[in-house]
Design a protein around this motif. Structure first.
Motif, PDB file in Angstrom:
ATOM      1  N   ILE A 169       0.865  -1.178   0.000  1.00 42.07           N
ATOM      2  CA  ILE A 169       0.000   0.000   0.000  1.00 42.07           C
ATOM      3  C   ILE A 169       0.904   1.229   0.000  1.00 42.07           C
ATOM      4  O   ILE A 169       2.082   1.143   0.357  1.00 42.07           O
ATOM      5  CB  ILE A 169      -0.996   0.045   1.186  1.00 42.07           C
ATOM      6  N   SER A 170       0.377   2.339  -0.419  1.00 44.06           N
ATOM      7  CA  SER A 170       1.172   3.548  -0.587  1.00 44.06           C
ATOM      8  C   SER A 170       0.511   4.733   0.086  1.00 44.06           C
ATOM      9  O   SER A 170      -0.717   4.873   0.053  1.00 44.06           O
ATOM     10  CB  SER A 170       1.356   3.866  -2.086  1.00 44.06           C
ATOM     11  N   LEU A 171       1.344   5.596   0.666  1.00 43.72           N
ATOM     12  CA  LEU A 171       0.897   6.885   1.175  1.00 43.72           C
ATOM     13  C   LEU A 171       1.628   7.957   0.382  1.00 43.72           C
ATOM     14  O   LEU A 171       2.853   8.100   0.500  1.00 43.72           O
ATOM     15  CB  LEU A 171       1.201   7.026   2.672  1.00 43.72           C
ATOM     16  N   GLU A 181     -12.797   5.181  -5.634  1.00 41.20           N
ATOM     17  CA  GLU A 181     -12.432   3.885  -6.185  1.00 41.20           C
ATOM     18  C   GLU A 181     -12.166   4.061  -7.674  1.00 41.20           C
ATOM     19  O   GLU A 181     -12.992   4.620  -8.397  1.00 41.20           O
ATOM     20  CB  GLU A 181     -13.538   2.855  -5.948  1.00 41.20           C
ATOM     21  N   THR A 182     -11.003   3.574  -8.121  1.00 42.93           N
ATOM     22  CA  THR A 182     -10.608   3.765  -9.510  1.00 42.93           C
ATOM     23  C   THR A 182      -9.609   2.693  -9.912  1.00 42.93           C
ATOM     24  O   THR A 182      -8.794   2.264  -9.089  1.00 42.93           O
ATOM     25  CB  THR A 182     -10.001   5.169  -9.720  1.00 42.93           C
ATOM     26  N   VAL A 183      -9.669   2.255 -11.143  1.00 37.18           N
ATOM     27  CA  VAL A 183      -8.789   1.236 -11.741  1.00 37.18           C
ATOM     28  C   VAL A 183      -8.473   0.104 -10.767  1.00 37.18           C
ATOM     29  O   VAL A 183      -7.334  -0.326 -10.631  1.00 37.18           O
ATOM     30  CB  VAL A 183      -7.495   1.865 -12.316  1.00 37.18           C
ATOM     31  N   ILE A 214      -7.873   7.002  -0.332  1.00 35.55           N
ATOM     32  CA  ILE A 214      -8.454   7.833   0.716  1.00 35.55           C
ATOM     33  C   ILE A 214      -7.577   9.068   0.846  1.00 35.55           C
ATOM     34  O   ILE A 214      -6.369   8.963   1.102  1.00 35.55           O
ATOM     35  CB  ILE A 214      -8.521   7.075   2.056  1.00 35.55           C
ATOM     36  N   LEU A 215      -8.172  10.250   0.643  1.00 35.56           N
ATOM     37  CA  LEU A 215      -7.432  11.506   0.656  1.00 35.56           C
ATOM     38  C   LEU A 215      -7.855  12.361   1.839  1.00 35.56           C
ATOM     39  O   LEU A 215      -9.038  12.410   2.184  1.00 35.56           O
ATOM     40  CB  LEU A 215      -7.652  12.291  -0.644  1.00 35.56           C
ATOM     41  N   GLN A 230      -8.501  -4.224  -0.154  1.00 35.47           N
ATOM     42  CA  GLN A 230      -8.485  -4.291   1.301  1.00 35.47           C
ATOM     43  C   GLN A 230      -9.120  -3.027   1.870  1.00 35.47           C
ATOM     44  O   GLN A 230      -9.139  -1.985   1.226  1.00 35.47           O
ATOM     45  CB  GLN A 230      -7.053  -4.451   1.820  1.00 35.47           C
ATOM     46  N   ASP A 231      -9.647  -3.150   3.076  1.00 31.34           N
ATOM     47  CA  ASP A 231     -10.275  -2.008   3.733  1.00 31.34           C
ATOM     48  C   ASP A 231      -9.186  -1.108   4.296  1.00 31.34           C
ATOM     49  O   ASP A 231      -8.476  -1.493   5.221  1.00 31.34           O
ATOM     50  CB  ASP A 231     -11.204  -2.491   4.851  1.00 31.34           C
ATOM     51  N   LEU A 232      -9.055   0.079   3.732  1.00 35.18           N
ATOM     52  CA  LEU A 232      -8.007   1.000   4.155  1.00 35.18           C
ATOM     53  C   LEU A 232      -8.505   2.010   5.185  1.00 35.18           C
ATOM     54  O   LEU A 232      -7.714   2.801   5.690  1.00 35.18           O
ATOM     55  CB  LEU A 232      -7.455   1.760   2.944  1.00 35.18           C
ATOM     56  N   SER A 233      -9.810   1.998   5.494  1.00 35.48           N
ATOM     57  CA  SER A 233     -10.356   3.032   6.369  1.00 35.48           C
ATOM     58  C   SER A 233      -9.706   3.011   7.744  1.00 35.48           C
ATOM     59  O   SER A 233      -9.358   4.068   8.294  1.00 35.48           O
ATOM     60  CB  SER A 233     -11.873   2.851   6.505  1.00 35.48           C
ATOM     61  N   GLY A 234      -9.536   1.824   8.321  1.00 37.87           N
ATOM     62  CA  GLY A 234      -8.919   1.729   9.637  1.00 37.87           C
ATOM     63  C   GLY A 234      -7.472   2.181   9.617  1.00 37.87           C
ATOM     64  O   GLY A 234      -7.000   2.855  10.539  1.00 37.87           O
ATOM     65  N   THR A 235      -6.755   1.827   8.565  1.00 35.63           N
ATOM     66  CA  THR A 235      -5.351   2.249   8.442  1.00 35.63           C
ATOM     67  C   THR A 235      -5.254   3.761   8.315  1.00 35.63           C
ATOM     68  O   THR A 235      -4.404   4.401   8.948  1.00 35.63           O
ATOM     69  CB  THR A 235      -4.695   1.566   7.226  1.00 35.63           C
ATOM     70  N   ALA A 236      -6.142   4.352   7.503  1.00 43.25           N
ATOM     71  CA  ALA A 236      -6.125   5.806   7.337  1.00 43.25           C
ATOM     72  C   ALA A 236      -6.448   6.508   8.656  1.00 43.25           C
ATOM     73  O   ALA A 236      -5.807   7.503   9.023  1.00 43.25           O
ATOM     74  CB  ALA A 236      -7.124   6.216   6.257  1.00 43.25           C
ATOM     75  N   ALA A 237      -7.439   5.992   9.385  1.00 44.43           N
ATOM     76  CA  ALA A 237      -7.797   6.593  10.673  1.00 44.43           C
ATOM     77  C   ALA A 237      -6.645   6.504  11.657  1.00 44.43           C
ATOM     78  O   ALA A 237      -6.365   7.465  12.397  1.00 44.43           O
ATOM     79  CB  ALA A 237      -9.040   5.900  11.235  1.00 44.43           C
ATOM     80  N   TRP A 238      -5.945   5.357  11.688  1.00 49.16           N
ATOM     81  CA  TRP A 238      -4.806   5.205  12.597  1.00 49.16           C
ATOM     82  C   TRP A 238      -3.693   6.180  12.234  1.00 49.16           C
ATOM     83  O   TRP A 238      -3.090   6.808  13.118  1.00 49.16           O
ATOM     84  CB  TRP A 238      -4.283   3.768  12.538  1.00 49.16           C
ATOM     85  N   MET A 239      -3.418   6.337  10.946  1.00 42.24           N
ATOM     86  CA  MET A 239      -2.379   7.270  10.514  1.00 42.24           C
ATOM     87  C   MET A 239      -2.728   8.694  10.912  1.00 42.24           C
ATOM     88  O   MET A 239      -1.875   9.450  11.407  1.00 42.24           O
ATOM     89  CB  MET A 239      -2.194   7.183   8.992  1.00 42.24           C
TER      90      MET A 239
END
Length: 253
Positions: free
Chosen positions: A193-195, A212-214, A219-220, A235-244
């Protein structure tokens, strides 16, 4: 020919390949080369889809684009056109592709910023995953210091999170936008995954903007003068984004 060389050779042909009214620009052999490469290369296939999306967006917004461009936009388009002029055939393809991509990117960022950005970053995420070995490595603090020294850009790099299976791989320069975007590379449960972190003074994303694309999710969000975009597939990135974001807030960034 290596995968990287093959992608670099094909990339200048992606924009004309995606133009339905440009059949006379490419030779049949060129079209066959591109089609064969896209069948075996998901990153280039995604970029070709992005080129087609840009063409469709330009066509759909033709009426809005008929008015004279603002002075700064006209100057950027003239600069892109000047870079496109070259006598050699290979350079002509590269310039044609660069000019088309630059013009499309300028229009898309004005008209459809989130989707345009997310699509480009998803393509960059897939391409850069091949070259993770070239990333700078270290602790988040070390990477932040190194990036500030090299690029004069203050960024916040979230650390690893064992509870989420998140491992920090490193940071590398991404050539999107003005070429100074920080691409922070992670692995989450073994999948890349990338930030992406880039300067966007004056632009704000209200909370988290999800696109959602390609085949990817992006998540921005904004913090200070930067926009952060977390990109991954399946994969569900919402939890990762919230933690970051919580970690960045706790660090006062």
């Amino acid at each position: 020919m290596s995968i990287r060389e093959s992608c670099e050779a094909i990339e200048p042909l992606l924009a004309p390949f995606g133009e339905p009214d440009a059949a006379g620009v490419m030779t049949p052999d060129d079209r066959a080369r591109v089609a064969a490469h896209l069948a075996a290369c998901p990153p280039c296939r995604a970029q070709a889809e992005a080129c087609r999306a840009a063409h469709d967006a330009l066509k759909a917004c033709a009426a809005e684009l008929s008015a004279p461009a603002p002075a700064h936009l006209a100057a950027r388009c003239r600069a892109a056109a000047a870079r496109a002029s070259a006598p050699r055939r290979a350079a002509r393809w590269a310039g044609w592709s660069a000019a088309a991509a630059a013009a499309a990117a300028i229009v898309l960022i004005v008209l459809m910023p989130e989707r345009a950005i997310a699509t480009q970053l998803a393509v960059d995420h897939m391409k850069c995953a091949k070259f993770a070995a070239g990333a700078m490595t270290g602790t988040p603090g070390q990477l932040e210091t190194a990036w500030l020294a090299k690029r004069n850009h203050q960024v916040t790099i979230p650390a690893e999170n064992a509870a989420d299976g998140l491992q920090l791989v490193g940071v590398r320069r991404c050539v999107s936008t003005e070429g100074n975007m920080a691409h922070v590379m992670y692995a989450r449960h073994g999948a890349p995954i990338s930030l992406f972190i880039f300067k966007t003074p004056g632009r704000q994303h209200a909370g988290n903007t999800q696109v959602e694309t390609v085949g990817h999710k992006a998540i921005l969000w904004t913090a200070g003068q930067n926009t952060y975009a977390l990109v991954g597939r399946g994969q569900d990135l919402s939890g990762t984004a919230a933690w970051m974001q919580t970690q960045m807030k706790n660090r006062g960034r």
